[in-house]
Design a protein around this motif. Structure first.
Motif, short mmCIF file in Angstrom:
data_model
loop_
_atom_site.label_atom_id
_atom_site.label_comp_id
_atom_site.label_asym_id
_atom_site.label_seq_id
_atom_site.Cartn_x
_atom_site.Cartn_y
_atom_site.Cartn_z
N LYS A 236 0.83 -1.21 0.00
CA LYS A 236 0.00 0.00 0.00
C LYS A 236 0.87 1.26 0.00
O LYS A 236 0.61 2.21 -0.74
CB LYS A 236 -0.92 0.01 1.22
CG LYS A 236 -2.01 -1.05 1.20
CD LYS A 236 -2.82 -1.00 2.49
CE LYS A 236 -3.84 -2.13 2.55
NZ LYS A 236 -4.57 -2.15 3.84
N PHE B 229 2.76 1.75 -3.24
CA PHE B 229 1.82 2.20 -4.27
C PHE B 229 1.50 3.69 -4.10
O PHE B 229 1.50 4.45 -5.07
CB PHE B 229 0.54 1.38 -4.20
CG PHE B 229 -0.53 1.81 -5.16
CD1 PHE B 229 -0.46 1.49 -6.50
CD2 PHE B 229 -1.62 2.55 -4.71
CE1 PHE B 229 -1.45 1.91 -7.39
CE2 PHE B 229 -2.61 2.96 -5.59
CZ PHE B 229 -2.52 2.63 -6.93
N GLN C 175 -2.73 -2.88 -6.83
CA GLN C 175 -1.57 -2.23 -6.23
C GLN C 175 -0.30 -3.04 -6.46
O GLN C 175 0.74 -2.50 -6.85
CB GLN C 175 -1.81 -2.03 -4.73
CG GLN C 175 -2.87 -0.99 -4.41
CD GLN C 175 -3.04 -0.76 -2.93
OE1 GLN C 175 -2.43 -1.45 -2.10
NE2 GLN C 175 -3.85 0.22 -2.57
N PHE D 179 0.80 -2.85 -10.05
CA PHE D 179 1.46 -1.58 -10.34
C PHE D 179 2.91 -1.61 -9.84
O PHE D 179 3.83 -1.20 -10.56
CB PHE D 179 0.71 -0.44 -9.68
CG PHE D 179 1.40 0.90 -9.82
CD1 PHE D 179 1.23 1.66 -10.97
CD2 PHE D 179 2.22 1.37 -8.81
CE1 PHE D 179 1.88 2.88 -11.11
CE2 PHE D 179 2.88 2.58 -8.94
CZ PHE D 179 2.70 3.34 -10.09
N ILE D 180 3.11 -2.09 -8.63
CA ILE D 180 4.45 -2.15 -8.07
C ILE D 180 5.34 -3.06 -8.92
O ILE D 180 6.50 -2.73 -9.20
CB ILE D 180 4.40 -2.66 -6.61
CG1 ILE D 180 3.71 -1.63 -5.72
CG2 ILE D 180 5.80 -2.97 -6.08
CD1 ILE D 180 3.30 -2.16 -4.38
#
Length: 209
Positions: free
Chosen positions: A19, A22, A103, A106-107
Protein backbone atom coordinates in the motif's frame (compact mmCIF):
# COMPACT_ATOMS: atom_id res chain seq x y z
CA UNK A 1 0.20 -21.55 16.40
CA UNK A 2 3.50 -19.66 16.48
CA UNK A 3 4.23 -20.62 12.89
CA UNK A 4 0.80 -19.39 11.82
CA UNK A 5 1.30 -16.10 13.64
CA UNK A 6 4.66 -15.63 11.92
CA UNK A 7 3.11 -16.23 8.50
CA UNK A 8 0.28 -13.83 9.28
CA UNK A 9 2.72 -11.14 10.41
CA UNK A 10 4.78 -11.57 7.24
CA UNK A 11 1.65 -11.20 5.11
CA UNK A 12 0.54 -8.09 7.00
CA UNK A 13 3.98 -6.55 6.46
CA UNK A 14 3.85 -7.29 2.72
CA UNK A 15 0.29 -5.96 2.42
CA UNK A 16 1.02 -2.72 4.27
CA UNK A 17 4.29 -2.21 2.42
CA UNK A 18 2.51 -2.71 -0.91
CA UNK A 19 0.00 0.00 0.00
CA UNK A 20 2.76 2.42 0.95
CA UNK A 21 4.90 1.63 -2.11
CA UNK A 22 1.82 2.20 -4.27
CA UNK A 23 0.82 5.47 -2.58
CA UNK A 24 4.24 7.02 -1.96
CA UNK A 25 6.62 5.12 -4.19
CA UNK A 26 9.28 2.66 -3.13
CA UNK A 27 12.08 5.19 -2.73
CA UNK A 28 9.98 7.55 -0.60
CA UNK A 29 8.78 4.82 1.79
CA UNK A 30 10.80 4.01 4.90
CA UNK A 31 10.83 0.79 6.89
CA UNK A 32 9.73 2.83 9.91
CA UNK A 33 6.56 3.74 8.01
CA UNK A 34 6.03 0.11 7.04
CA UNK A 35 6.45 -1.01 10.64
CA UNK A 36 4.02 1.64 11.89
CA UNK A 37 1.39 0.63 9.32
CA UNK A 38 1.82 -3.03 10.28
CA UNK A 39 1.56 -2.26 14.00
CA UNK A 40 5.11 -3.40 14.70
CA UNK A 41 8.39 -1.96 15.92
CA UNK A 42 11.04 -1.45 13.25
CA UNK A 43 13.26 -4.11 14.80
CA UNK A 44 10.47 -6.67 14.49
CA UNK A 45 10.49 -6.30 10.71
CA UNK A 46 13.88 -7.96 10.57
CA UNK A 47 12.35 -11.20 11.80
CA UNK A 48 10.72 -11.36 8.36
CA UNK A 49 12.91 -9.37 5.98
CA UNK A 50 16.58 -8.68 5.42
CA UNK A 51 16.19 -5.20 3.98
CA UNK A 52 13.76 -2.93 2.16
CA UNK A 53 14.97 -4.42 -1.12
CA UNK A 54 14.25 -7.88 0.25
CA UNK A 55 10.73 -6.75 1.18
CA UNK A 56 10.16 -5.44 -2.36
CA UNK A 57 11.40 -8.74 -3.79
CA UNK A 58 9.04 -10.66 -1.50
CA UNK A 59 6.09 -8.60 -2.70
CA UNK A 60 6.95 -8.90 -6.38
CA UNK A 61 7.87 -12.58 -6.22
CA UNK A 62 4.88 -13.64 -4.14
CA UNK A 63 2.37 -11.87 -6.38
CA UNK A 64 3.63 -13.78 -9.42
CA UNK A 65 3.53 -17.05 -7.49
CA UNK A 66 -0.03 -16.33 -6.38
CA UNK A 67 -1.07 -15.36 -9.91
CA UNK A 68 0.27 -18.61 -11.36
CA UNK A 69 -1.39 -20.61 -8.58
CA UNK A 70 -4.74 -18.85 -9.18
CA UNK A 71 -4.67 -19.36 -12.95
CA UNK A 72 -3.55 -23.00 -12.70
CA UNK A 73 -6.41 -23.65 -10.26
CA UNK A 74 -8.90 -22.08 -12.69
CA UNK A 75 -7.67 -24.35 -15.48
CA UNK A 76 -7.72 -27.42 -13.23
CA UNK A 77 -11.39 -26.82 -12.45
CA UNK A 78 -12.37 -27.09 -16.12
CA UNK A 79 -14.01 -30.47 -16.70
CA UNK A 80 -14.07 -30.08 -20.48
CA UNK A 81 -11.10 -31.25 -22.53
CA UNK A 82 -11.71 -28.42 -24.98
CA UNK A 83 -8.47 -26.38 -25.04
CA UNK A 84 -10.34 -23.12 -25.66
CA UNK A 85 -12.38 -23.72 -22.50
CA UNK A 86 -9.11 -24.18 -20.62
CA UNK A 87 -7.62 -21.03 -22.11
CA UNK A 88 -10.78 -19.07 -21.35
CA UNK A 89 -10.67 -20.16 -17.70
CA UNK A 90 -7.04 -19.08 -17.52
CA UNK A 91 -7.85 -15.67 -19.00
CA UNK A 92 -10.71 -15.16 -16.54
CA UNK A 93 -8.45 -15.94 -13.61
CA UNK A 94 -5.71 -13.78 -15.10
CA UNK A 95 -7.96 -10.75 -15.55
CA UNK A 96 -9.71 -11.13 -12.21
CA UNK A 97 -6.44 -11.36 -10.30
CA UNK A 98 -5.08 -8.21 -11.93
CA UNK A 99 -8.26 -6.27 -11.13
CA UNK A 100 -8.31 -7.42 -7.51
CA UNK A 101 -4.58 -6.95 -6.89
CA UNK A 102 -4.04 -3.68 -8.73
CA UNK A 103 -1.57 -2.23 -6.23
CA UNK A 104 0.78 -5.21 -6.41
CA UNK A 105 0.48 -5.26 -10.21
CA UNK A 106 1.46 -1.58 -10.34
CA UNK A 107 4.45 -2.15 -8.07
CA UNK A 108 5.56 -5.12 -10.15
CA UNK A 109 5.61 -2.97 -13.27
CA UNK A 110 6.95 0.25 -11.80
CA UNK A 111 9.59 -0.90 -9.33
CA UNK A 112 11.40 -3.74 -11.09
CA UNK A 113 14.34 -1.39 -11.63
CA UNK A 114 14.62 -0.90 -7.86
CA UNK A 115 15.64 -4.52 -7.29
CA UNK A 116 19.30 -5.57 -7.29
CA UNK A 117 20.33 -7.55 -10.36
CA UNK A 118 20.00 -11.07 -8.92
CA UNK A 119 16.57 -10.37 -7.44
CA UNK A 120 15.45 -8.67 -10.65
CA UNK A 121 16.54 -11.68 -12.68
CA UNK A 122 14.61 -13.97 -10.34
CA UNK A 123 11.40 -11.96 -10.80
CA UNK A 124 11.89 -11.85 -14.57
CA UNK A 125 12.34 -15.65 -14.56
CA UNK A 126 9.09 -16.10 -12.65
CA UNK A 127 7.28 -13.88 -15.14
CA UNK A 128 8.69 -15.91 -18.04
CA UNK A 129 7.46 -19.15 -16.43
CA UNK A 130 3.98 -17.70 -16.06
CA UNK A 131 3.92 -16.46 -19.64
CA UNK A 132 5.09 -19.88 -20.83
CA UNK A 133 2.14 -21.49 -19.03
CA UNK A 134 -0.30 -19.21 -20.86
CA UNK A 135 1.52 -19.69 -24.18
CA UNK A 136 1.18 -23.47 -23.84
CA UNK A 137 -2.59 -23.07 -23.50
CA UNK A 138 -2.68 -20.88 -26.60
CA UNK A 139 -0.64 -23.45 -28.52
CA UNK A 140 -3.01 -26.25 -27.44
CA UNK A 141 -5.96 -24.34 -28.90
CA UNK A 142 -4.01 -23.76 -32.09
CA UNK A 143 -3.01 -27.42 -32.48
CA UNK A 144 -6.67 -28.40 -32.05
CA UNK A 145 -7.52 -26.08 -34.97
CA UNK A 146 -9.85 -24.11 -32.69
CA UNK A 147 -7.76 -20.94 -32.72
CA UNK A 148 -5.62 -19.13 -35.25
CA UNK A 149 -2.29 -18.68 -33.52
CA UNK A 150 0.13 -16.27 -35.17
CA UNK A 151 2.73 -16.31 -32.40
CA UNK A 152 1.73 -17.63 -28.99
CA UNK A 153 4.28 -15.53 -27.14
CA UNK A 154 3.03 -12.32 -28.75
CA UNK A 155 -0.58 -13.27 -28.02
CA UNK A 156 0.38 -13.71 -24.35
CA UNK A 157 2.05 -10.30 -24.30
CA UNK A 158 -1.26 -8.91 -25.54
CA UNK A 159 -3.21 -10.69 -22.79
CA UNK A 160 -0.78 -9.45 -20.13
CA UNK A 161 -1.03 -5.87 -21.43
CA UNK A 162 -4.84 -6.04 -21.36
CA UNK A 163 -4.90 -7.26 -17.76
CA UNK A 164 -2.37 -4.62 -16.69
CA UNK A 165 -4.58 -2.01 -18.33
CA UNK A 166 -7.62 -3.27 -16.41
CA UNK A 167 -5.64 -3.05 -13.16
CA UNK A 168 -4.97 0.61 -13.93
CA UNK A 169 -8.57 1.75 -14.20
CA UNK A 170 -10.93 -0.82 -12.63
CA UNK A 171 -12.76 0.20 -9.45
CA UNK A 172 -15.58 -1.76 -7.76
CA UNK A 173 -18.96 -0.11 -8.18
CA UNK A 174 -18.18 1.33 -11.60
CA UNK A 175 -20.27 1.23 -14.75
CA UNK A 176 -19.43 -2.42 -15.39
CA UNK A 177 -19.13 -5.24 -12.89
CA UNK A 178 -15.89 -7.23 -12.78
CA UNK A 179 -17.76 -10.18 -14.25
CA UNK A 180 -18.84 -8.06 -17.23
CA UNK A 181 -15.32 -6.71 -17.70
CA UNK A 182 -13.84 -10.21 -17.65
CA UNK A 183 -16.45 -11.32 -20.18
CA UNK A 184 -15.63 -8.46 -22.56
CA UNK A 185 -11.87 -8.85 -22.38
CA UNK A 186 -12.15 -12.62 -22.75
CA UNK A 187 -14.26 -12.10 -25.86
CA UNK A 188 -11.62 -9.74 -27.24
CA UNK A 189 -8.88 -12.29 -26.54
CA UNK A 190 -10.79 -15.09 -28.28
CA UNK A 191 -11.55 -12.81 -31.22
CA UNK A 192 -7.86 -12.01 -31.46
CA UNK A 193 -7.26 -15.75 -31.86
CA UNK A 194 -10.04 -15.94 -34.44
CA UNK A 195 -11.99 -18.49 -32.40
CA UNK A 196 -15.09 -19.21 -34.49
CA UNK A 197 -17.62 -19.00 -31.66
CA UNK A 198 -15.77 -16.44 -29.53
CA UNK A 199 -18.84 -14.40 -28.57
CA UNK A 200 -20.95 -17.42 -27.66
CA UNK A 201 -18.17 -18.87 -25.54
CA UNK A 202 -17.59 -15.61 -23.67
CA UNK A 203 -21.17 -14.64 -22.89
CA UNK A 204 -22.61 -15.83 -19.62
CA UNK A 205 -19.49 -17.45 -18.23
CA UNK A 206 -19.16 -17.31 -14.45
CA UNK A 207 -16.42 -15.20 -12.93
CA UNK A 208 -13.33 -17.26 -12.06
CA UNK A 209 -12.50 -17.24 -8.37
Amino acid sequence: MAGSAERNSAQVIRDEAAKLFFERGYDATTLRQVASAAGLKVGSLYNHIGSKEDLLQQIMGSVIDELLERVQACVAEVESKDPVDRLQAALAGHLTFHAERAQQVFIGNAELRSLPQEARENVVKKRAEYESFLAALVDEAGKAKLAEVIDSKIHVYSFVAQATHVAGWYHPGGRLSLNEIVEIYTRLALRELNVADADERAVGKALAK
